[in-house]
Write a protein that holds these residues in place. Sequence first.
Motif, PDB file in Angstrom:
ATOM      1  N   ILE A 112     -51.256  35.761  -3.054  1.00 26.86           N
ATOM      2  CA  ILE A 112     -51.821  36.469  -1.688  1.00 26.86           C
ATOM      3  C   ILE A 112     -50.714  37.347  -1.128  1.00 26.86           C
ATOM      4  CG2 ILE A 112     -52.617  36.100   0.705  1.00 26.86           C
ATOM      5  CD1 ILE A 112     -53.931  33.646  -0.480  1.00 26.86           C
ATOM      6  N   TYR A 113     -49.345  36.730  -1.006  1.00 27.33           N
ATOM      7  CA  TYR A 113     -48.480  37.595  -0.353  1.00 27.33           C
ATOM      8  C   TYR A 113     -47.613  38.375  -1.314  1.00 27.33           C
ATOM      9  CZ  TYR A 113     -49.046  34.676   3.628  1.00 27.33           C
ATOM     10  OH  TYR A 113     -49.530  34.018   4.871  1.00 27.33           O
ATOM     11  N   GLN A 114     -47.101  37.619  -2.524  1.00 25.73           N
ATOM     12  CA  GLN A 114     -46.224  38.596  -3.409  1.00 25.73           C
ATOM     13  C   GLN A 114     -47.201  39.567  -4.363  1.00 25.73           C
ATOM     14  OE1 GLN A 114     -44.958  35.219  -2.843  1.00 25.73           O
ATOM     15  NE2 GLN A 114     -43.932  36.313  -1.280  1.00 25.73           N
ATOM     16  N   MET A 115     -48.225  39.002  -4.925  1.00 27.09           N
ATOM     17  CA  MET A 115     -48.927  39.986  -6.118  1.00 27.09           C
ATOM     18  C   MET A 115     -49.861  40.896  -5.243  1.00 27.09           C
ATOM     19  SD  MET A 115     -47.422  38.667  -8.410  1.00 27.09           S
ATOM     20  CE  MET A 115     -46.518  37.145  -8.596  1.00 27.09           C
ATOM     21  N   LEU A 116     -50.784  40.330  -4.390  1.00 23.47           N
ATOM     22  CA  LEU A 116     -51.763  41.331  -3.752  1.00 23.47           C
ATOM     23  C   LEU A 116     -50.904  42.007  -2.430  1.00 23.47           C
ATOM     24  CD1 LEU A 116     -55.013  38.956  -3.908  1.00 23.47           C
ATOM     25  CD2 LEU A 116     -54.251  40.971  -5.327  1.00 23.47           C
ATOM     26  N   GLU A 117     -49.865  41.535  -2.128  1.00 21.75           N
ATOM     27  CA  GLU A 117     -48.856  42.198  -1.007  1.00 21.75           C
ATOM     28  C   GLU A 117     -49.830  42.315   0.133  1.00 21.75           C
ATOM     29  OE1 GLU A 117     -47.905  45.835  -3.038  1.00 21.75           O
ATOM     30  OE2 GLU A 117     -46.206  45.082  -3.797  1.00 21.75           O
ATOM     31  N   LEU A 118     -50.581  41.326   0.386  1.00 16.14           N
ATOM     32  CA  LEU A 118     -51.026  41.074   1.821  1.00 16.14           C
ATOM     33  C   LEU A 118     -50.130  40.741   2.931  1.00 16.14           C
ATOM     34  CD1 LEU A 118     -54.557  39.638   0.701  1.00 16.14           C
ATOM     35  CD2 LEU A 118     -54.037  42.007   1.212  1.00 16.14           C
ATOM     36  N   SER A 119     -49.897  41.306   3.958  1.00 14.71           N
ATOM     37  CA  SER A 119     -48.831  40.954   4.961  1.00 14.71           C
ATOM     38  C   SER A 119     -48.973  39.563   5.837  1.00 14.71           C
ATOM     39  CB  SER A 119     -48.863  42.300   6.101  1.00 14.71           C
ATOM     40  OG  SER A 119     -48.838  43.409   5.338  1.00 14.71           O
ATOM     41  N   PRO A 120     -47.766  38.994   5.630  1.00 14.48           N
ATOM     42  CA  PRO A 120     -47.892  37.580   6.270  1.00 14.48           C
ATOM     43  C   PRO A 120     -47.582  37.972   7.868  1.00 14.48           C
ATOM     44  CG  PRO A 120     -45.876  37.957   5.130  1.00 14.48           C
ATOM     45  CD  PRO A 120     -46.841  39.207   4.662  1.00 14.48           C
ATOM     46  N   THR A 121     -47.891  36.930   8.612  1.00 15.94           N
ATOM     47  CA  THR A 121     -47.553  36.980   9.963  1.00 15.94           C
ATOM     48  C   THR A 121     -45.904  36.793  10.226  1.00 15.94           C
ATOM     49  OG1 THR A 121     -47.634  34.408  10.438  1.00 15.94           O
ATOM     50  CG2 THR A 121     -49.814  35.763  10.635  1.00 15.94           C
ATOM     51  N   GLN A 122     -45.460  36.863  11.241  1.00 14.43           N
ATOM     52  CA  GLN A 122     -44.182  36.912  11.340  1.00 14.43           C
ATOM     53  C   GLN A 122     -43.449  35.537  11.220  1.00 14.43           C
ATOM     54  OE1 GLN A 122     -41.690  39.373  11.836  1.00 14.43           O
ATOM     55  NE2 GLN A 122     -40.192  37.816  11.493  1.00 14.43           N
ATOM     56  N   GLN A 123     -44.419  34.696  11.997  1.00 17.91           N
ATOM     57  CA  GLN A 123     -44.017  33.062  11.742  1.00 17.91           C
ATOM     58  C   GLN A 123     -43.825  32.729  10.314  1.00 17.91           C
ATOM     59  OE1 GLN A 123     -46.446  34.379  13.690  1.00 17.91           O
ATOM     60  NE2 GLN A 123     -46.318  33.675  15.565  1.00 17.91           N
ATOM     61  N   ALA A 124     -44.763  33.136   9.353  1.00 13.07           N
ATOM     62  CA  ALA A 124     -44.582  33.133   8.065  1.00 13.07           C
ATOM     63  C   ALA A 124     -43.339  33.398   7.573  1.00 13.07           C
ATOM     64  CB  ALA A 124     -46.014  33.307   7.069  1.00 13.07           C
ATOM     65  N   LYS A 125     -43.116  34.614   7.867  1.00 15.32           N
ATOM     66  CA  LYS A 125     -41.986  34.954   7.344  1.00 15.32           C
ATOM     67  C   LYS A 125     -40.542  34.401   7.811  1.00 15.32           C
ATOM     68  CE  LYS A 125     -43.442  40.074   7.401  1.00 15.32           C
ATOM     69  NZ  LYS A 125     -43.070  41.334   7.934  1.00 15.32           N
ATOM     70  N   ASP A 126     -40.557  33.817   9.059  1.00 17.79           N
ATOM     71  CA  ASP A 126     -39.355  33.023   9.542  1.00 17.79           C
ATOM     72  C   ASP A 126     -39.506  31.572   9.245  1.00 17.79           C
ATOM     73  OD1 ASP A 126     -39.005  35.263  11.038  1.00 17.79           O
ATOM     74  OD2 ASP A 126     -39.932  34.664  12.804  1.00 17.79           O
ATOM     75  N   MET A 127     -40.460  31.048   8.414  1.00 18.70           N
ATOM     76  CA  MET A 127     -40.175  29.790   7.810  1.00 18.70           C
ATOM     77  C   MET A 127     -39.157  29.634   6.734  1.00 18.70           C
ATOM     78  SD  MET A 127     -44.220  28.651   7.271  1.00 18.70           S
ATOM     79  CE  MET A 127     -45.462  28.849   8.630  1.00 18.70           C
ATOM     80  N   LYS A 128     -38.269  28.707   6.995  1.00 15.65           N
ATOM     81  CA  LYS A 128     -37.074  28.352   5.978  1.00 15.65           C
ATOM     82  C   LYS A 128     -37.605  27.717   4.926  1.00 15.65           C
ATOM     83  CE  LYS A 128     -33.704  28.545   9.660  1.00 15.65           C
ATOM     84  NZ  LYS A 128     -32.504  27.712  10.383  1.00 15.65           N
ATOM     85  N   GLU A 129     -38.560  26.795   5.046  1.00 17.27           N
ATOM     86  CA  GLU A 129     -39.053  26.097   3.930  1.00 17.27           C
ATOM     87  C   GLU A 129     -40.434  26.747   3.522  1.00 17.27           C
ATOM     88  OE1 GLU A 129     -37.412  24.026   2.497  1.00 17.27           O
ATOM     89  OE2 GLU A 129     -35.988  23.455   4.165  1.00 17.27           O
ATOM     90  N   GLY A 130     -41.090  25.974   2.396  1.00 24.27           N
ATOM     91  CA  GLY A 130     -42.350  26.830   1.663  1.00 24.27           C
ATOM     92  C   GLY A 130     -43.443  26.757   2.630  1.00 24.27           C
ATOM     93  N   PHE A 131     -43.455  25.548   3.507  1.00 16.87           N
ATOM     94  CA  PHE A 131     -44.520  25.443   4.354  1.00 16.87           C
ATOM     95  C   PHE A 131     -44.123  24.820   5.905  1.00 16.87           C
ATOM     96  CE2 PHE A 131     -43.697  21.699   2.146  1.00 16.87           C
ATOM     97  CZ  PHE A 131     -43.912  20.826   2.822  1.00 16.87           C
ATOM     98  N   ALA A 132     -45.041  24.857   6.675  1.00 21.02           N
ATOM     99  CA  ALA A 132     -44.755  24.014   8.006  1.00 21.02           C
ATOM    100  C   ALA A 132     -45.810  23.126   8.407  1.00 21.02           C
ATOM    101  CB  ALA A 132     -44.513  24.906   9.041  1.00 21.02           C
ATOM    102  N   SER A 133     -45.688  22.066   8.854  1.00 21.13           N
ATOM    103  CA  SER A 133     -46.742  21.109   9.220  1.00 21.13           C
ATOM    104  C   SER A 133     -46.713  21.363  10.747  1.00 21.13           C
ATOM    105  CB  SER A 133     -46.376  19.550   8.840  1.00 21.13           C
ATOM    106  OG  SER A 133     -47.181  18.671   9.296  1.00 21.13           O
ATOM    107  N   ILE A 134     -48.017  21.633  11.004  1.00 20.40           N
ATOM    108  CA  ILE A 134     -48.265  21.548  12.453  1.00 20.40           C
ATOM    109  C   ILE A 134     -49.328  21.135  13.140  1.00 20.40           C
ATOM    110  CG2 ILE A 134     -47.420  24.006  12.232  1.00 20.40           C
ATOM    111  CD1 ILE A 134     -50.240  25.136  12.294  1.00 20.40           C
ATOM    112  N   SER A 135     -49.662  20.893  14.457  1.00 20.63           N
ATOM    113  CA  SER A 135     -50.909  20.490  15.006  1.00 20.63           C
ATOM    114  C   SER A 135     -52.058  21.332  15.074  1.00 20.63           C
ATOM    115  CB  SER A 135     -50.635  19.656  16.051  1.00 20.63           C
ATOM    116  OG  SER A 135     -50.133  20.716  17.021  1.00 20.63           O
ATOM    117  N   LEU A 136     -53.077  21.092  15.413  1.00 18.96           N
ATOM    118  CA  LEU A 136     -54.280  21.980  15.379  1.00 18.96           C
ATOM    119  C   LEU A 136     -54.076  22.837  16.788  1.00 18.96           C
ATOM    120  CD1 LEU A 136     -57.115  23.089  14.649  1.00 18.96           C
ATOM    121  CD2 LEU A 136     -58.115  21.014  15.912  1.00 18.96           C
TER     122      LEU A 136
END
Length: 688
Positions: free
Chosen positions: A586-610
């Motif tokens: 989605i991000y690297q191949m199709l080059e769809l733009s991620p949110t700033q929060q996704a860009k700022d993540m130091k790891e590959g994912f974030a666990s969050i609450s609803l």
Amino acid sequence: MIINYNGVKFNRSVELAIGEWSGSMQLNEHLRLWNHVFIKIIDIRYSAMDKGEELSSYRLPASAFMYTVRGSAKIWLDRQMHMAKRFHIFHGGKGMSLTILAEDELEYYMILYKPTLALPGAQDIAKRIEKDNPFHFQYAFEPSAPLALFDKVERLYEEWRQETGLGRLQVKAGFYQFVHELLWQWHQQEMDPIRPDLAALAVRYIHEHYNNPLTLETIAAALECSEGHLSRLFKNKTGSSPMHYLGLIRTQRTTQLLLRTDATLQEIAENVGFPDAHSLSRSFKKYKGISPARYREKYGMEGKGRDLPLSMQGIAVLQPPFYPYNDTENHFHYWTGRELLMQRRTKIAVMVLVMCFTLLVSACGGAANTSVSPSGSGTNQSAGAANAETSPAAQQTEPQAATRIVATPKGDVEVPANPQRVAADQYMGHLLKLGIVPVGVRSYMLNEAWISESGISQDVLDGIEDLGDFPLNLEKLTYLEPDLIIGSIDENIEQYEKVGTTVFLPYWEGLKTAGPLDKFRKVSTIFGKEQEAEQWITEYVAKVEEAKAKIAGIVKEGETVSIVQFGYNALYVMAAEGGNYGSSTIYQMLELSPTQQAKDMKEGFASISLEVLSEYTGDHIFLYGADDEGNEEILNSQLWKQLPAVKKGQVYAYGSSGEKDDEFVMEDPYSLELQLEKIVNVMTANQK
């Protein structure tokens, strides 16, 4: 009849074998052969069994010494039964079957080792080893000075457990001292070994593996002897060649399936070791003079005119086995609190009588070829070529011409230039896309979602050994004798290195995963197949451009996308880089733009609450695992329904976090191709 021979109880057949081979090898000659080999210690272990506990049909993955130090048991080495009390020594070669029935609490040590001729040019030594191989001989005796041996084997075990470089050096030195003491005591008692019956071992191997691709080279390599030597022994013993006998066994099994099931010829072919129905029909006609289809039509599903002897009618190919073998297959035995003792899984029981198989031989047969026809890339070799390169025959007989140096996070590693027997705990899809059929992989690899869509024949997949979970089962790995192992987890590498040359190629780096194309390139570098990798990447990039054209305008300029995963009572958001579950597509191949929060993540994912999900979601949401059980509560909540992307219908549901894994779990070339197709489909479906 049980007799006593120099303090050791044997049955009558063992006594006759001892008499037959008495004087076949003197101590000096025995020592001479030991001095001309390089010894690699595979494992040293201590085991304890409760009274009445049984270890059934354990196939020795290497030559082995076993030293009982407490208790009593009945011990079978290739059906030769021994009564063992405390302080008894046993020796067996690779592939021999070991069965133990503890009559009292039993404790023993086992040393597994692999001998390699140190001077390949010493033809006289090589011929002597083929004729009288002391590392394959079976013998059992009660040592005259048991505590001297006990002291040495106990020290070996303790030093082996230290797993240090110095400890390993001490183990090797101590092992030679143990062997010297053992051979001296053995010679003092004027004991002679039992030479293994290679013909019987070959018959057993054929029965256990007839439904896999087999060649004469495969069988000889498994028994560690030359093809010519095996053929001569087999012919003298049975009046048949090994390949003729293999064809006969396959034909007998085929007749059973034709008469008792409505399986298709292709299904039967795959079950008995042929790549396709055509190969099966051609071989069947040689033995029966009639095609399989005609045979079924003539004799019918009820078995009219069945030509199998009564003693052979049943699920197994031959007669019922001698105790203590299992009547369907061998299993792994796990003793709680103790080690895992590997039992080589087989399709049928080990059962062979010389009288039976001499009656069965009647014509000639051939070995089957497998085929790999992966779809979607011109870089894949044709099936026959791929399997020919990696068949056990080619793997064991083709000399290695050179080596190459591979850079790894643990330093440079010298690997074979053309490895023939590759095992891996990851990367099966990467290997197959490069035309490399591994001999063994982690269990999960054999059930990946992309396999059913890959076009790879089941015949090829059936030839890949299941090596268990992380870390790979070391005993099964040892038995396969890989010339290259690929490990993906740092803590397992040292264990793999005990078995063979190992390359560390991490799949995850912390909580991030490397880009999938970079991963594929790294795998290709190990094998010198960079050109093949780049060819597939070029083709894949072209498909990506086609996909971009299909989804153009769905995500408008300036809009962002986020990837949300429902799974395991948690909520995750994928990072712009280093994530999984399709994020690279989605991000690297199709080059769809991620949110700033996704860009700022130091790891590959974030666990969050609803409650904070709205802070992480963009104008479009890719939702992984939406249809999995238990997610209705989130999807029906007001917090979810109030998200802008949900209100606008810009949510693209795909994949599953449940028990049924899909093509988004892995990032091999096959999975990437399927991911691309799926993402395009879910996006365009929303526009209709």
